[in-house]
Design a protein around this motif. Structure first.
Motif, PDB file in Angstrom:
ATOM      1  N   SER A 183       9.828  30.406  92.587  1.00 55.97           N
ATOM      2  CA  SER A 183      10.979  29.503  92.531  1.00 55.97           C
ATOM      3  C   SER A 183      12.249  30.339  92.407  1.00 55.97           C
ATOM      4  O   SER A 183      12.188  31.564  92.285  1.00 55.97           O
ATOM      5  N   ALA A 184      13.377  29.678  92.421  1.00 54.59           N
ATOM      6  CA  ALA A 184      14.665  30.375  92.371  1.00 54.59           C
ATOM      7  C   ALA A 184      14.821  31.169  91.078  1.00 54.59           C
ATOM      8  O   ALA A 184      14.378  30.733  90.009  1.00 54.59           O
ATOM      9  N   ALA A 185      15.474  32.322  91.189  1.00 58.78           N
ATOM     10  CA  ALA A 185      15.785  33.136  90.012  1.00 58.78           C
ATOM     11  C   ALA A 185      16.874  32.445  89.197  1.00 58.78           C
ATOM     12  O   ALA A 185      17.584  31.575  89.722  1.00 58.78           O
ATOM     13  N   PRO A 186      17.033  32.813  87.925  1.00 63.41           N
ATOM     14  CA  PRO A 186      18.126  32.234  87.141  1.00 63.41           C
ATOM     15  C   PRO A 186      19.473  32.448  87.846  1.00 63.41           C
ATOM     16  O   PRO A 186      19.704  33.485  88.476  1.00 63.41           O
ATOM     17  N   ALA A 187      20.356  31.481  87.737  1.00 65.54           N
ATOM     18  CA  ALA A 187      21.635  31.516  88.458  1.00 65.54           C
ATOM     19  C   ALA A 187      22.623  32.507  87.857  1.00 65.54           C
ATOM     20  O   ALA A 187      23.464  33.052  88.569  1.00 65.54           O
ATOM     21  N   ARG A 188      22.536  32.756  86.563  1.00 60.58           N
ATOM     22  CA  ARG A 188      23.546  33.561  85.871  1.00 60.58           C
ATOM     23  C   ARG A 188      22.917  34.806  85.251  1.00 60.58           C
ATOM     24  O   ARG A 188      22.894  34.958  84.033  1.00 60.58           O
ATOM     25  N   ILE A 189      22.403  35.716  86.083  1.00 55.95           N
ATOM     26  CA  ILE A 189      21.741  36.919  85.588  1.00 55.95           C
ATOM     27  C   ILE A 189      22.778  37.881  85.030  1.00 55.95           C
ATOM     28  O   ILE A 189      23.787  38.169  85.671  1.00 55.95           O
ATOM     29  N   VAL A 190      22.520  38.384  83.824  1.00 60.37           N
ATOM     30  CA  VAL A 190      23.402  39.321  83.137  1.00 60.37           C
ATOM     31  C   VAL A 190      22.854  40.742  83.226  1.00 60.37           C
ATOM     32  O   VAL A 190      23.601  41.702  83.358  1.00 60.37           O
ATOM     33  N   GLU A 191      21.524  40.859  83.163  1.00 65.47           N
ATOM     34  CA  GLU A 191      20.887  42.177  83.162  1.00 65.47           C
ATOM     35  C   GLU A 191      19.484  42.066  83.728  1.00 65.47           C
ATOM     36  O   GLU A 191      18.777  41.088  83.499  1.00 65.47           O
ATOM     37  N   GLY A 192      19.053  43.087  84.466  1.00 64.98           N
ATOM     38  CA  GLY A 192      17.709  43.108  85.024  1.00 64.98           C
ATOM     39  C   GLY A 192      17.624  42.327  86.326  1.00 64.98           C
ATOM     40  O   GLY A 192      18.636  41.974  86.933  1.00 64.98           O
TER      41      GLY A 192
END
Length: 121
Positions: free
Chosen positions: A19-28
């Motif tokens: 499924s879609a990755a988190p929308a607001r990635i901060v790290e990694g």
């Protein structure tokens, strides 16, 4: 006799689809997979998994209750409180919630998302 259930699964070992990755990635580079079990206009129930990473989350117009099946990390709520990501931990995100997920080990949750107006303070 007719069965009254349509799904019988072990949520900890059920096969999930990408499924879609988190929308607001901060790290990694967290990746996600899920299995949506119920999806109606106002309710979604399913199993969701995410690999390690840090990302921000917002619950605008929805609330969510989760039960963690496995994984390790923490959720930092905008009010400064912290919830553990650990097997058996239950967390409720009220409509309007904001915070940050710090996922240290691949994490799987059983979730219920419901439509709701933002709670007023």
């Amino acid at each position: 006799m007719t069965s009254l259930h349509s799904h019988l699964l072990d949520a900890a070992t059920a096969e999930l689809t990408e499924s879609a990755a988190p929308a607001r990635i901060v790290e990694g580079d967290p990746t996600c997979s899920e299995w949506v079990i119920v999806d109606t206009t106002d309710l979604e129930i399913g199993v969701w998994e995410v690999t390690p990473g840090v990302f921000d989350s917002v619950k605008q117009g929805i609330g969510e209750v989760v039960i963690f099946l496995f994984g390790r990390g923490r959720i930092e709520h905008s009010d400064g409180s912290v919830s553990p990501i650990a097997p058996g931990a239950v967390v409720e995100f009220l409509p309007g919630w904001t915070g940050r997920w710090i996922v240290e080990e691949t994490t799987r949750k059983l979730y219920t998302i419901y439509s709701a107006p933002v709670a007023s303070e």
